[in-house]
Design a protein around this motif. Structure first.
Motif, mmCIF file in Angstrom:
data_model
loop_
_atom_site.group_PDB
_atom_site.id
_atom_site.type_symbol
_atom_site.label_atom_id
_atom_site.label_comp_id
_atom_site.label_asym_id
_atom_site.label_seq_id
_atom_site.Cartn_x
_atom_site.Cartn_y
_atom_site.Cartn_z
ATOM 1 N N THR A 129 4.663 5.954 -5.223
ATOM 2 C CA THR A 129 4.813 6.235 -6.661
ATOM 3 C C THR A 129 4.328 7.641 -6.983
ATOM 4 N N ARG A 130 3.451 8.167 -6.130
ATOM 5 C CA ARG A 130 2.993 9.540 -6.320
ATOM 6 C C ARG A 130 3.724 10.496 -5.367
ATOM 7 N N ASP A 131 3.906 10.060 -4.110
ATOM 8 C CA ASP A 131 4.449 10.965 -3.087
ATOM 9 C C ASP A 131 5.970 11.095 -3.161
ATOM 10 N N MET A 145 0.611 1.737 -14.033
ATOM 11 C CA MET A 145 1.660 1.570 -13.033
ATOM 12 C C MET A 145 2.614 0.462 -13.459
ATOM 13 N N ILE A 152 2.603 1.887 -3.287
ATOM 14 C CA ILE A 152 1.714 2.518 -4.265
ATOM 15 C C ILE A 152 1.627 4.024 -3.993
ATOM 16 N N TYR A 153 1.465 4.407 -2.734
ATOM 17 C CA TYR A 153 1.431 5.842 -2.417
ATOM 18 C C TYR A 153 2.746 6.513 -2.789
ATOM 19 N N PRO A 186 -4.887 1.133 -7.461
ATOM 20 C CA PRO A 186 -4.144 2.315 -7.002
ATOM 21 C C PRO A 186 -4.992 3.589 -7.013
ATOM 22 N N LEU A 197 -7.238 3.468 -4.148
ATOM 23 C CA LEU A 197 -6.492 3.737 -2.899
ATOM 24 C C LEU A 197 -6.245 5.227 -2.712
ATOM 25 N N PHE A 198 -5.826 5.893 -3.786
ATOM 26 C CA PHE A 198 -5.565 7.339 -3.678
ATOM 27 C C PHE A 198 -6.858 8.071 -3.330
ATOM 28 N N GLU A 218 0.845 -1.196 0.000
ATOM 29 C CA GLU A 218 0.000 0.000 0.000
ATOM 30 C C GLU A 218 0.885 1.253 0.000
ATOM 31 N N ILE A 224 -4.317 -4.797 1.865
ATOM 32 C CA ILE A 224 -4.762 -3.667 1.047
ATOM 33 C C ILE A 224 -6.259 -3.663 0.796
ATOM 34 N N ARG A 238 -7.759 7.364 0.270
ATOM 35 C CA ARG A 238 -6.892 8.121 1.175
ATOM 36 C C ARG A 238 -7.362 9.564 1.263
#
Lengths: 339, 212
Positions: free
Chosen positions: A159-161, A207, A156-157, B60, B63-64, A153, B103, B67
């Motif tokens: 990859t953006r952050d 991704m 995955i975050y 994904p 998930l984003f 998890e 997840i 969040r």
């Protein structure tokens, strides 16, 4: 009467787009054979002698052309050791919960790693015992290794952050995959690279293309330069990235049951050996007829022209029965004969 | 574009910090908690869920978005508690014994909370007795279980049996899910419900608890 081919001959025929006496089979079932050897799954994971005995007894009962070495290479074995000692394994946190730990991580000699070294010893012994078969082990691919280290998890975050961290982590995990695959191959074993975290049930096609595919391409080039034939397996559903998978240059792709064998066969057009993909639940509670139907369906779709290995879609559940493995084997013998 | 619409757009884009900022602004401007929650957050996650079901987006993106929704919920929750808003029901959630996958379960957790449930997340590798203890301690109406591998799926049945032995059969509903779990398997092990994704899990939870 045509001769009976060895397991290795059948598998190599598939890779050479030639015909043996029947479609080769790969049964990923060794945890289910532990009862034959009078031991538990955990005991097999920490004791190479018990693992060997299990494999030998299982092979006598249900002969598989490809024999899988039990996954006793890392955290799995550590947890098993705890349980056998009567304790419960502590809940583990990802090693890269703190990203800065990546700076301290080193790729050591795989033979000196406690669990991976033990695993390599087992690989060597199984290769020598099962000389007429293809013996294979699993090595985690770079994305799945990264997911294990960081937590999927959080990765995955990231990859953006924090994309630069993901880039560095994947460079590390790709090198680790290379080192471990080469070490395993030196024992004479065949390697299946497993990417349990790279299916479209977990990441998106975008991704995959951005983060994972470049490393898979790099690995395929590397393996070809090293003269290694490598199998690949991505657990789960991969239909949206099948074209990408075919273009990466893998020697063989093992499909899980949710993925379309038909689509892979059509897209790969005999450039990639296809493995799969009988539903694993059939090994737990399928009837003989259901197993036979599933096996025949796979063979009808994929066996023509060779380049196909019949297999469960993934590792079968531990409560699979020997009886159902026998259904699978008998169905393969019945429907998988090349005339 | 209204603030509520902007909240929704940024949930879809997965911009958690923007959603947090916009929810705070919406509250400051007197928007009702109900409008922010139901139209800005929950309704948008339902759209996300529909897009996910149609394979227009993947996990994904969900998930984003989840969040971002959670960031908005964290602003609203203290205000809701202060205003005496009660959860719809209490639910215990966990990945079964031996299963370390998290997840999907976390997504279900976020979606259920967004829908107004109070979720007690037991985490991963949860043995049957912990599910039972939690169900008894928190007096929950529903136990949700996740399993992602063939090796761990059998513990769903073990947990259901443990709930029955503890006298909770019939009093506590069971809901199962996970990549290789199927409706057929759920029927076989005596689960009350099955959901193939987090969006459907909310629908199913409401149905099982008579809240639809």
């Amino acid at each position: 009467m045509s001769r009976r081919y060895s397991g290795k001959e059948r598998v190599m025929a598939a890779f050479n787009w030639e015909y043996a006496d029947r479609v080769p089979i790969s049964l990923n079932v060794e945890p289910c054979g532990t009862g034959l050897a009078g031991c538990t799954v955990d005991e097999c994971l920490i004791d190479n002698e018990k693992a060997l005995r299990t494999a030998i007894l299982l092979q006598e009962r249900v002969p598989s052309d490809i024999i899988r070495v039990p996954n006793n290479s890392s955290g799995t074995a550590a947890a098993a050791a705890k349980r056998v000692a009567g304790g419960e394994p502590p809940a583990t946190r990802p090693r890269l919960e703190d990203k800065s730990n990546l700076l301290e991580m080193k790729i050591g000699n795989p033979w000196e790693d406690r669990f991976f070294g033990q695993h390599l010893e087992l690989c060597k012994r199984m290769v020598s015992i099962f000389a007429d078969n293809v013996v294979r082990t699993g090595v985690r691919g770079p994305w799945t290794t990264a997911a294990e280290l960081r937590g999927i998890e959080q990765l995955i975050y990231d990859t953006r952050d924090d994309p630069s961290f993901v880039y560095s982590l994947l460079q590390f995990s790709t090198e680790l995959t290379k080192v471990r695959t080469v070490a395993a191959a030196e024992t004479g074993i065949y390697v299946m690279l497993t990417e349990a975290s790279a299916s479209c049930g977990i990441i998106s096609p975008t991704m995959y293309r951005q983060w994972v595919k470049p490393h898979h391409e790099e690995l395929c080039r590397f393996f070809k330069e090293e003269g290694l034939l490598v199998f690949w397996h991505i657990c789960g559903y991969i239909d949206p990235i099948m074209e990408d998978i075919v273009s990466v240059g893998m020697d063989a792709v093992s499909l899980d049951a949710p993925s379309s064998l038909q689509k892979m066969v059509e897209l790969s057009d005999k450039k990639v050996v296809v493995i799969g993909n009988v539903e694993t639940i059939l090994f737990v509670d399928g009837t003989r007829e259901q197993m036979e139907q599933a096996v025949k369906k796979c063979i009808d779709i994929a066996a023509k022209g060779s380049g196909f290995i019949l297999s469960p879609g993934c590792i079968v559940p531990h409560n699979a029965t020997l009886e159902r493995m026998q259904y699978f084997y008998e169905a393969a013998e019945k429907w998988g004969r090349y005339a | 574009m209204s603030l509520i619409q902007a909240i929704g757009e940024n949930v879809i884009n997965g911009d958690a910090s923007k959603v947090k900022e916009l929810v705070q602004e919406a509250l400051a401007e007197g928007e009702s908690i109900k409008a922010i929650l139901s139209q800005g957050l929950i309704a948008t996650m339902a759209v996300v869920g529909e897009n996910f079901k149609r394979e227009e987006i993947y996990l994904p993106e969900v998930l984003f978005a989840a969040r971002a929704m959670k960031a908005g919920m964290e602003v609203l929750q203290p205000v809701m508690l202060k205003g005496g808003v009660e959860p719809l029901a209490k639910i215990v959630l966990g990945s079964v014994k031996g299963d370390i996958h998290d997840i999907g379960k976390k997504l279900v957790d976020i979606m259920l909370e967004g829908a107004g449930f109070e979720v007690i997340d037991l985490g991963i590798d949860v043995p049957p007795e912990r599910f039972v203890d939690a169900a008894q301690k928190h007096k929950v109406k529903l136990v949700g279980m996740s399993a992602l591998t063939g090796a761990t799926m059998p513990f769903m049945k073990t947990t259901i049996e443990a709930l029955e032995v503890a006298g909770l059969g019939g009093k506590v509903k069971t809901l199962v899910g996970g990549a290789i779990v199927t409706q057929g398997y759920a029927n076989k092990i005596g689960a009350d419900g099955y959901a193939s994704n987090a969006v459907l899990a909310v629908d199913k939870a409401k149905e099982l608890l008579g809240l639809r």
